[in-house]
Design an enzyme around this catalytic site. Structure first.
Site, PDB file in Angstrom:
ATOM      1  N   ASP A 108       0.842  -1.194   0.000  1.00 39.38           N
ATOM      2  CA  ASP A 108       0.000   0.000   0.000  1.00 39.38           C
ATOM      3  C   ASP A 108       0.883   1.253   0.000  1.00 39.38           C
ATOM      4  OD1 ASP A 108      -3.032   0.819   0.567  1.00 39.38           O
ATOM      5  OD2 ASP A 108      -1.822   2.012   1.937  1.00 39.38           O
ATOM      6  N   HIS A 273      -7.081  -6.924   0.827  1.00 37.55           N
ATOM      7  CA  HIS A 273      -5.998  -5.961   0.699  1.00 37.55           C
ATOM      8  C   HIS A 273      -4.876  -6.224   1.697  1.00 37.55           C
ATOM      9  CE1 HIS A 273      -4.064  -2.142  -0.133  1.00 37.55           C
ATOM     10  NE2 HIS A 273      -4.204  -1.742   1.121  1.00 37.55           N
TER      11      HIS A 273
END
Length: 293
Positions: A108, A273
């Site tokens: 990320d 994620h």
């Protein structure tokens, strides 16, 4: 701030220049691997992967500038939280710990820092792994029409200083908890004590987190554009693991990454994620395989 820790790891405070000190958990022995966390997290997101890799690697898990226990300098122009600045922090951190070349993995926001480190410091970053992200320039191009609603926070935090900080600080736990809940396929991957740590650490870092995102709508795009126009590419072996966002957002992730790398392994995975917490063995295995390429 007290928080859960990675067993067997020691926490260090390391000056990286410009009056900024990073906090980093370090453990293991062997060739060095640096792991950079994402949002809204700290280095603790790597706790399972780091403990696994420590059997045969020296593992360095910093909190990025502006996050966790690391320093949070006041935003003094766009370069304070530019990924170029944050990447330089990481290179200096590793050097202070005795490593002038290392494998680098990021998730990320940490993957964006890792991307910039790999572009700017190819003699230092020997291999690079990126988890569930696109390079900044491609990310903005991919967010189109109503499908861009998935990235609403990117647009909120891209605004000039003031509004986003005020809105998020007014309901910080709700804001940051939204992403922890919405972006995982396995809620039990983030236990209550770790979740509480992420929420407390994020609430204490709102201005710097927003500044990090604001930089990604400005100076970071400029740096990526300069590299694209110059034909610069990643000079090391690269692994990218991503969810299958392409169908929803209308882009071909492997194709976008191929424009930056000639030595690319791209894999679509079934995790949410937060894949380093949902499937840490997969991630540790991929890092080990990359380190041997």
């Amino acid at each position: 701030m007290t928080h859960p820790s990675i067993p067997g790891f020691t926490e260090h405070r390391v000056p990286v220049g410009d009056g900024v000190t990073l906090s980093a958990a370090v453990g293991g022995t062997g060739s060095p691997v640096v792991l950079l966390h994402g949002f809204p997290q700290t280095h603790l997101m790597w706790r399972h992967v780091a403990a696994d890799l420590a059997a045969d690697h020296t593992v360095i898990c910093p909190d990025l500038r502006g996050y966790g226990a690391s320093d949070k300098p006041a935003e003094n122009g766009p370069r304070t939280y530019a990924k170029r600045t944050m990447a330089r922090d990481v290179v200096r951190l590793a050097a202070e710990l005795g490593h002038d070349r290392f494998t680098l993995a990021g998730h990320d926001r940490g993957a964006l820092v890792a991307f910039r480190a790999a572009m700017d410091h190819p003699r230092t970053v020997s291999r690079a792994l990126f988890l569930d992200v696109l390079p900044t320039l491609d990310m903005w191009d991919a967010l189109r029409g109503v499908n861009a609603a998935v990235g609403f926070h990117l647009y909120l935090m891209a605004q000039p200083p003031g509004l986003a900080e005020q809105m998020i600080e007014a309901s910080a736990d709700t804001f940051f908890a939204y992403f922890l809940d919405a972006w995982t396929n396995a809620p039990d991957a983030i236990p209550a004590d770790v979740r509480d740590h992420y929420l407390a650490a994020s609430a204490a870092a709102v201005p710097s987190i927003v500044a990090d995102y604001r930089a990604s709508a400005g100076v970071d795009v400029a740096h990526d554009t300069e590299d694209r126009e110059a034909g610069n590419r990643l000079a090391m072996p690269v692994t990218v693991l991503q969810q299958d966002w392409g169908a929803a957002l209308g882009y071909h992730a492997q194709g976008l990454w191929s424009a930056w790398s000639d030595d690319l392994r791209h894999r679509t995975v079934s995790c949410g994620h937060f894949m380093a917490e949902e499937d840490p063995k997969l991630i540790a295995d991929e890092i080990r395989a990359l380190a041997q390429r």
